[in-house]
Design an enzyme around this catalytic site. Structure first.
Site, mmCIF file in Angstrom:
data_model
loop_
_atom_site.group_PDB
_atom_site.id
_atom_site.type_symbol
_atom_site.label_atom_id
_atom_site.label_comp_id
_atom_site.label_asym_id
_atom_site.label_seq_id
_atom_site.Cartn_x
_atom_site.Cartn_y
_atom_site.Cartn_z
ATOM 1 N N HIS A 90 -1.711 -69.971 -58.666
ATOM 2 C CA HIS A 90 -2.181 -68.745 -58.025
ATOM 3 C C HIS A 90 -1.007 -67.850 -57.663
ATOM 4 O O HIS A 90 -0.167 -68.202 -56.838
ATOM 5 C CB HIS A 90 -2.958 -69.109 -56.758
ATOM 6 C CG HIS A 90 -3.896 -68.036 -56.287
ATOM 7 N ND1 HIS A 90 -3.500 -66.747 -56.037
ATOM 8 C CD2 HIS A 90 -5.235 -68.075 -56.017
ATOM 9 C CE1 HIS A 90 -4.536 -66.034 -55.636
ATOM 10 N NE2 HIS A 90 -5.600 -66.813 -55.614
ATOM 11 N N GLY A 91 -0.925 -66.683 -58.276
ATOM 12 C CA GLY A 91 0.113 -65.718 -57.944
ATOM 13 C C GLY A 91 -0.200 -64.986 -56.653
ATOM 14 O O GLY A 91 -1.255 -65.176 -56.037
#
Length: 299
Positions: A90-91
């Site tokens: 997850h950025g």
């Protein structure tokens, strides 16, 4: 006045792209509302009657992805024809994941249902967009029903915590989460790792985190604003699936996903971390990520 103007300009530069993304997301929801009203639709948001407007929205985001990030998607052939669980890093902003959803729909006419944090469903004005794009709560029952109906289901075990507090070292922050593995075992479906190159170089969080970390842990709400939006190269890689094994335990499956091994290009690799190690410079480098827009050899 001059100092104030420069300060405001600097702030806008930092946040203009994330704010633009938010604007386009709400614009997408408005388009869906107009489509629903004009066609007097009351059908299930996941039904095919919404496909024409889904294609319009997906095409817009795909064009945005191509122009701003030179977006590429690799490894679609690794997705199973039937149900499966996609596990991804997850950025700071999951815009890369939105790009993936859009291209998957355009290429394969296929929906991937997305497990989201509870706070997402409390955001005002996005109810229809979340429903039509298949965003679901991360309950065991919801996921099992989706898999039983033949959908791909995606989840980021690190979730909001990973978005807020991971950095250019691309550290996985999964903690003890293993619910996705239990669901995979119960549904008897494979797990497919996925990662987007340079996602932290495109969008970042501020370094001073102790206060925000304490605030998040006590409220479970993301108060830290992301910044950036540089047009770095984005490439999403889908790894080889980890097949369902009736003899494996939940703990062993979690180990296999985040620390253990799986076959990738017929070599033993660690799953999500292997994709990061293979495709990402660590620590991440913004200038290199920008220059990769011109690297024709890797296309």
């Amino acid at each position: 006045v001059i100092i104030g103007s420069l300060t405001i300009s600097g702030i806008l530069v930092f946040f203009i792209v994330p704010l633009t993304i938010v604007f386009f997301i709400y614009l997408s929801n408005i388009l869906l509302l107009i489509y629903q009203r004009n066609n007097e639709l009351k059908a299930d948001p996941l039904s095919d009657v919404w496909n024409s407007v889904r294609k319009t929205i997906a095409s817009f985001w795909d064009i945005y992805a191509r122009i701003w990030h030179g977006y590429e998607l690799h490894g679609v052939e690794n997705l199973p024809e039937g149900p499966g669980i996609l596990v991804y890093y997850h950025g700071a902003i999951p815009i890369d994941y939105l790009y993936f959803l859009s291209r998957l729909f355009l290429w394969k006419k296929r929906l991937c249902l997305s497990v989201a944090d509870h706070f997402v469903f409390r955001l005002p004005g996005l109810k229809l967009l979340l429903a039509v794009t298949g965003v679901i709560p991360g309950t065991r029952e919801e996921c099992l029903v989706a898999l039983k109906n033949g959908y791909l289901v995606s989840i980021s075990p690190g979730g909001v915590r990973e978005a807020l507090f991971s950095d250019e070292s691309y550290q996985l922050m999964w903690g003890n989460r293993k619910g996705f593995a239990q669901v995979a075992l119960e549904a008897k479906v494979p797990i497919i790792p996925m990662y987007t190159q340079n996602v932290r170089e495109g969008y970042r969080m501020f370094k001073e985190r102790r206060f925000f970390r304490q605030l998040y842990e006590s409220t479970r709400l993301p108060f830290t604003p992301p910044y950036g939006g540089l047009p770095v190269k984005f490439r999403t890689y889908i790894g080889k699936p980890i097949p369902y094994d009736p003899n494996i335990t939940t703990e062993e499956l979690v180990e296999k996903v985040c620390k253990g091994k799986f076959l990738f290009s017929f070599q033993t690799k660690t799953a999500v971390q292997a994709l990061i190690s293979k495709h990402q410079t660590i620590p991440g480098n913004i200038w290199k990520a920008l220059l990769e827009r011109f690297d024709k050899r890797r296309k």
